[in-house]
Design a protein around this motif. Structure first.
Motif, mmCIF file in Angstrom:
data_model
loop_
_atom_site.group_PDB
_atom_site.id
_atom_site.type_symbol
_atom_site.label_atom_id
_atom_site.label_comp_id
_atom_site.label_asym_id
_atom_site.label_seq_id
_atom_site.Cartn_x
_atom_site.Cartn_y
_atom_site.Cartn_z
ATOM 1 N N HIS A 195 12.776 4.818 7.360
ATOM 2 C CA HIS A 195 13.555 4.721 6.334
ATOM 3 C C HIS A 195 13.072 4.396 4.934
ATOM 4 O O HIS A 195 13.483 3.550 4.005
ATOM 5 C CB HIS A 195 14.570 3.680 6.608
ATOM 6 N N ASP A 196 11.745 5.331 4.702
ATOM 7 C CA ASP A 196 11.305 5.215 3.375
ATOM 8 C C ASP A 196 10.423 6.367 3.206
ATOM 9 O O ASP A 196 10.459 7.383 3.762
ATOM 10 C CB ASP A 196 10.395 3.977 3.447
ATOM 11 N N ILE A 197 10.044 6.309 1.823
ATOM 12 C CA ILE A 197 9.303 7.458 1.123
ATOM 13 C C ILE A 197 7.772 7.026 0.931
ATOM 14 O O ILE A 197 7.952 5.854 -0.025
ATOM 15 C CB ILE A 197 10.086 8.478 0.229
ATOM 16 N N LYS A 198 6.807 7.531 1.490
ATOM 17 C CA LYS A 198 5.375 7.051 0.679
ATOM 18 C C LYS A 198 4.990 7.988 -0.099
ATOM 19 O O LYS A 198 5.117 9.184 -0.147
ATOM 20 C CB LYS A 198 4.606 7.131 2.132
ATOM 21 N N ARG A 199 4.063 7.493 -1.083
ATOM 22 C CA ARG A 199 3.358 8.411 -2.073
ATOM 23 C C ARG A 199 1.813 8.139 -1.710
ATOM 24 O O ARG A 199 1.453 7.129 -1.657
ATOM 25 C CB ARG A 199 3.537 7.864 -3.271
ATOM 26 N N TYR A 200 1.158 9.316 -1.526
ATOM 27 C CA TYR A 200 -0.183 9.436 -1.457
ATOM 28 C C TYR A 200 -0.861 10.106 -2.668
ATOM 29 O O TYR A 200 -0.385 11.131 -3.098
ATOM 30 C CB TYR A 200 -0.514 10.240 -0.139
ATOM 31 N N TRP A 201 -1.570 9.135 -3.269
ATOM 32 C CA TRP A 201 -2.434 9.501 -4.579
ATOM 33 C C TRP A 201 -3.414 10.656 -4.335
ATOM 34 O O TRP A 201 -4.331 10.370 -3.356
ATOM 35 C CB TRP A 201 -3.026 8.420 -5.298
ATOM 36 N N ARG B 72 7.844 9.223 12.046
ATOM 37 C CA ARG B 72 8.675 10.720 12.178
ATOM 38 C C ARG B 72 8.495 11.237 10.351
ATOM 39 O O ARG B 72 9.632 11.408 9.815
ATOM 40 C CB ARG B 72 10.064 10.395 12.522
ATOM 41 N N SER B 73 7.399 11.752 10.046
ATOM 42 C CA SER B 73 7.339 12.209 8.753
ATOM 43 C C SER B 73 8.144 13.715 8.620
ATOM 44 O O SER B 73 7.605 14.762 9.183
ATOM 45 C CB SER B 73 6.015 12.257 8.652
ATOM 46 N N ASN C 299 9.729 4.679 -2.381
ATOM 47 C CA ASN C 299 11.249 4.352 -2.228
ATOM 48 C C ASN C 299 11.596 3.808 -0.882
ATOM 49 O O ASN C 299 11.365 4.527 0.013
ATOM 50 C CB ASN C 299 11.967 5.622 -2.614
ATOM 51 N N ILE C 300 12.213 2.451 -0.871
ATOM 52 C CA ILE C 300 12.432 2.039 0.226
ATOM 53 C C ILE C 300 13.811 1.788 0.453
ATOM 54 O O ILE C 300 14.564 0.932 1.300
ATOM 55 C CB ILE C 300 11.789 0.737 0.568
ATOM 56 N N LEU C 301 14.765 2.412 -0.229
ATOM 57 C CA LEU C 301 16.186 2.342 -0.202
ATOM 58 C C LEU C 301 17.143 3.357 0.175
ATOM 59 O O LEU C 301 18.366 3.213 0.478
ATOM 60 C CB LEU C 301 16.715 2.198 -1.889
ATOM 61 N N ILE C 302 16.257 4.536 0.585
ATOM 62 C CA ILE C 302 17.186 5.734 0.916
ATOM 63 C C ILE C 302 17.003 5.380 2.382
ATOM 64 O O ILE C 302 16.116 5.483 3.047
ATOM 65 C CB ILE C 302 16.477 6.960 0.668
ATOM 66 N N PHE D 261 -0.172 13.542 -6.918
ATOM 67 C CA PHE D 261 0.296 12.805 -5.768
ATOM 68 C C PHE D 261 1.188 13.551 -4.887
ATOM 69 O O PHE D 261 1.819 14.539 -5.328
ATOM 70 C CB PHE D 261 0.926 11.581 -6.010
ATOM 71 N N VAL D 262 1.410 13.272 -3.521
ATOM 72 C CA VAL D 262 2.269 14.094 -2.539
ATOM 73 C C VAL D 262 3.204 12.975 -2.048
ATOM 74 O O VAL D 262 2.616 11.848 -1.447
ATOM 75 C CB VAL D 262 1.490 14.801 -1.688
ATOM 76 N N LEU D 263 4.440 13.204 -1.994
ATOM 77 C CA LEU D 263 5.382 12.149 -1.052
ATOM 78 C C LEU D 263 5.631 12.615 0.187
ATOM 79 O O LEU D 263 5.723 13.805 0.538
ATOM 80 C CB LEU D 263 6.637 12.341 -1.996
ATOM 81 N N VAL D 264 6.039 11.631 0.929
ATOM 82 C CA VAL D 264 6.011 11.900 2.564
ATOM 83 C C VAL D 264 7.407 11.169 2.765
ATOM 84 O O VAL D 264 7.288 9.952 2.675
ATOM 85 C CB VAL D 264 4.952 11.646 3.299
ATOM 86 N N SER D 265 8.243 11.535 3.483
ATOM 87 C CA SER D 265 9.349 10.791 3.825
ATOM 88 C C SER D 265 9.319 10.635 5.499
ATOM 89 O O SER D 265 8.735 11.326 6.154
ATOM 90 C CB SER D 265 10.776 11.837 3.714
ATOM 91 N N GLN D 266 9.887 9.301 5.893
ATOM 92 C CA GLN D 266 9.743 8.863 7.052
ATOM 93 C C GLN D 266 10.883 8.725 7.629
ATOM 94 O O GLN D 266 11.850 7.674 7.109
ATOM 95 C CB GLN D 266 9.112 7.605 7.277
ATOM 96 N N LEU D 267 11.616 9.696 8.388
ATOM 97 C CA LEU D 267 12.882 9.772 8.855
ATOM 98 C C LEU D 267 13.338 8.358 9.481
ATOM 99 O O LEU D 267 14.192 7.674 9.209
ATOM 100 C CB LEU D 267 13.331 11.010 9.709
ATOM 101 N N ALA D 268 12.663 7.856 10.476
ATOM 102 C CA ALA D 268 12.810 6.886 11.415
ATOM 103 C C ALA D 268 12.385 5.423 10.535
ATOM 104 O O ALA D 268 12.728 4.282 10.971
ATOM 105 C CB ALA D 268 12.304 7.016 12.600
#
Length: 258
Positions: free
Chosen positions: A150-156, A129-130, A169-172, A141-148
């Motif tokens: 529970h983390d944010i990915k970074r694509y270089w 669920r991006s 970030n895996i804490l939010i 880079f571009v950041l992508v949040s995954q609502l379900a």
């Protein structure tokens, strides 16, 4: 009975509109190319659109990739260095409006559109669920949040890690929207922490290493009636502009100097 309707119809306004997404559309994400003045729109139901600097009607850019429809668009951002547009799809599946989606659905996708070639390509697949995306100010880079997820990915995008992704970030808990703060390497992230009695929202600033450098957890950022949950926050000239999912206004929160 078949109802003929378009986005200019009165049927597309108010509570009926979401039930007619296939006709009315729903702009879920917007971003401006500050060099050209083009405003890009990620329409949840109707695909990627653009509005010229002169205004007027939005023009559809794409609603499919390699013959496969692009569904449930959400986040969107423009690379400030190249003008390439990045946007996300919550899921590639079709679900009834206002229904809970299966938790195991990991068909979210990050796409990019290159205005110079007018081609849309897939950047990342298998996302949980991006909901949002944001490009760094230097376009690395571009950041992508995954609502379900529970983390944010970074694509270089550039550099020695170009083409690879990693945890940012895996804490939010339940990150939703992400917005870059001007020309800085910092980002506002809105999260929705669900509890048995409802949703408690917060907003934090992350630096380029994914560390929290500021937060609004001590301040309520959702309306007292609980109806207009925050969709995103965007910082400009010392103020935080707060959008809501259902409200017909933009809230303004004056920031103190950190």
């Amino acid at each position: 009975m078949l109802i003929s309707v378009d986005a200019k119809s009165s049927l597309c306004h108010g509570i009926v509109g979401p039930l007619l997404l296939g006709f009315c559309g729903r702009p879920a994400g917007i971003a401006l190319n500050e060099k050209t003045g083009d405003l890009y729109v990620a329409d949840a139901a109707l695909g990627l659109h653009v509005v010229s600097p002169a205004g007027g009607l939005a023009v559809k850019i794409a609603d499919s990739v390699d013959g496969k429809p692009i569904k449930n668009l959400d986040g969107l951002d423009v690379d400030p260095t190249t003008g390439v547009v990045y946007f996300t799809s919550l899921t590639s599946n079709s679900y009834p409006v206002n229904r809970d989606w299966p938790l195991e659905d990991v068909t979210g996708t990050l796409y990019k559109y290159d205005p110079s070639t007018k081609v849309v390509t897939i950047v990342m697949e298998g996302l949980f669920r991006s909901t949002g995306c944001a490009v760094s100010s230097n376009g690395s880079f571009v950041l992508v949040s995954q609502l379900a997820g529970h983390d944010i990915k970074r694509y270089w995008i550039k550099g020695p890690k170009a083409g690879s992704s990693e945890d940012f970030n895996i804490l939010i808990n339940s990150p939703e929207s992400i917005r870059r703060i001007g020309s800085t390497e910092k980002f506002w992230v809105v999260s929705a922490m669900s509890y048995s009695y409802g949703v408690n929202q917060s907003a934090v600033v992350l630096d380029s290493n994914g560390r929290e450098s500021r937060d609004l957890q001590g301040v309520s950022i959702w309306e007292e009636n609980g109806d207009n949950l925050v969709s995103e926050v965007n910082e400009s000239n010392g103020s935080l502009y707060i959008g809501t999912f259902t409200g017909n206004y933009v809230g303004i929160y004056k920031l103190c100097k950190p």
